[in-house]
Design a protein around this motif. Structure first.
Motif, short mmCIF file in Angstrom:
data_model
loop_
_atom_site.label_atom_id
_atom_site.label_comp_id
_atom_site.label_asym_id
_atom_site.label_seq_id
_atom_site.Cartn_x
_atom_site.Cartn_y
_atom_site.Cartn_z
N MET A 1 0.82 -1.20 0.00
CA MET A 1 0.00 0.00 0.00
C MET A 1 0.86 1.26 0.00
O MET A 1 0.56 2.20 -0.70
CB MET A 1 -0.93 -0.04 1.21
N ALA A 2 1.92 1.27 0.79
CA ALA A 2 2.77 2.46 0.87
C ALA A 2 3.44 2.76 -0.46
O ALA A 2 3.52 3.92 -0.86
CB ALA A 2 3.81 2.30 1.97
N MET A 3 3.93 1.74 -1.14
CA MET A 3 4.56 1.98 -2.44
C MET A 3 3.53 2.47 -3.45
O MET A 3 3.86 3.22 -4.35
CB MET A 3 5.27 0.72 -2.94
N GLU A 4 2.30 2.05 -3.28
CA GLU A 4 1.24 2.52 -4.16
C GLU A 4 1.03 4.02 -3.98
O GLU A 4 0.79 4.74 -4.95
CB GLU A 4 -0.05 1.77 -3.85
N LYS A 5 1.16 4.51 -2.76
CA LYS A 5 1.04 5.94 -2.50
C LYS A 5 2.13 6.71 -3.23
O LYS A 5 1.87 7.76 -3.82
CB LYS A 5 1.13 6.23 -1.01
N VAL A 6 3.35 6.20 -3.19
CA VAL A 6 4.47 6.86 -3.89
C VAL A 6 4.20 6.88 -5.39
O VAL A 6 4.43 7.88 -6.06
CB VAL A 6 5.81 6.17 -3.56
N ASN A 32 10.50 4.45 0.02
CA ASN A 32 9.31 4.01 0.74
C ASN A 32 8.55 5.24 1.21
O ASN A 32 9.07 6.36 1.22
CB ASN A 32 9.66 3.07 1.89
N TRP A 33 7.31 5.05 1.62
CA TRP A 33 6.43 6.16 1.95
C TRP A 33 6.95 6.97 3.13
O TRP A 33 6.92 8.20 3.10
CB TRP A 33 5.03 5.64 2.23
N ASN A 34 7.42 6.32 4.18
CA ASN A 34 7.90 7.03 5.37
C ASN A 34 9.10 7.92 5.05
O ASN A 34 9.15 9.08 5.47
CB ASN A 34 8.24 6.06 6.49
N THR A 35 10.05 7.41 4.31
CA THR A 35 11.21 8.19 3.92
C THR A 35 10.80 9.33 3.00
O THR A 35 11.24 10.47 3.16
CB THR A 35 12.25 7.30 3.21
N PHE A 36 9.95 9.03 2.04
CA PHE A 36 9.48 10.04 1.09
C PHE A 36 8.80 11.21 1.81
O PHE A 36 9.13 12.36 1.58
CB PHE A 36 8.53 9.41 0.07
N THR A 37 7.86 10.92 2.69
CA THR A 37 7.14 11.99 3.38
C THR A 37 8.07 12.80 4.28
O THR A 37 7.94 14.02 4.36
CB THR A 37 5.93 11.47 4.18
N ALA A 38 9.01 12.14 4.93
CA ALA A 38 9.97 12.85 5.77
C ALA A 38 10.84 13.78 4.92
O ALA A 38 11.11 14.92 5.31
CB ALA A 38 10.85 11.86 6.54
N ASP A 39 11.27 13.33 3.76
CA ASP A 39 12.11 14.14 2.88
C ASP A 39 11.34 15.30 2.26
O ASP A 39 11.89 16.38 2.05
CB ASP A 39 12.74 13.29 1.79
N VAL A 40 10.08 15.11 1.98
CA VAL A 40 9.26 16.19 1.41
C VAL A 40 9.05 17.29 2.44
O VAL A 40 9.10 18.47 2.12
CB VAL A 40 7.90 15.64 0.91
N ILE A 41 8.85 16.91 3.69
CA ILE A 41 8.59 17.88 4.74
C ILE A 41 9.82 18.74 5.01
O ILE A 41 9.71 19.93 5.30
CB ILE A 41 8.11 17.19 6.03
#
Length: 42
Positions: A1-6, A32-41
């Motif tokens: 599911m998380a990769m689908e979000k990316v 992965n989603w957690n890393t992606f969202t942290a980097d975007v923020i």
């Protein structure tokens, strides 16, 4: 599911956001989603 979000983010990005995402995607070893969202923020 998380990769689908990316994947959804990449599909709906355009312009500078898409350019940033493409560069980000190639520079991250494990995307992965957690890393992606942290980097975007940051």
């Amino acid at each position: 599911m998380a990769m689908e979000k990316v994947r959804i983010v990449s599909i709906h990005s355009e312009g500078k956001a898409l350019e940033w995402f493409q560069g980000y995607e190639t520079s991250v070893k494990e995307l992965n989603w957690n890393t992606f969202t942290a980097d975007v923020i940051v």
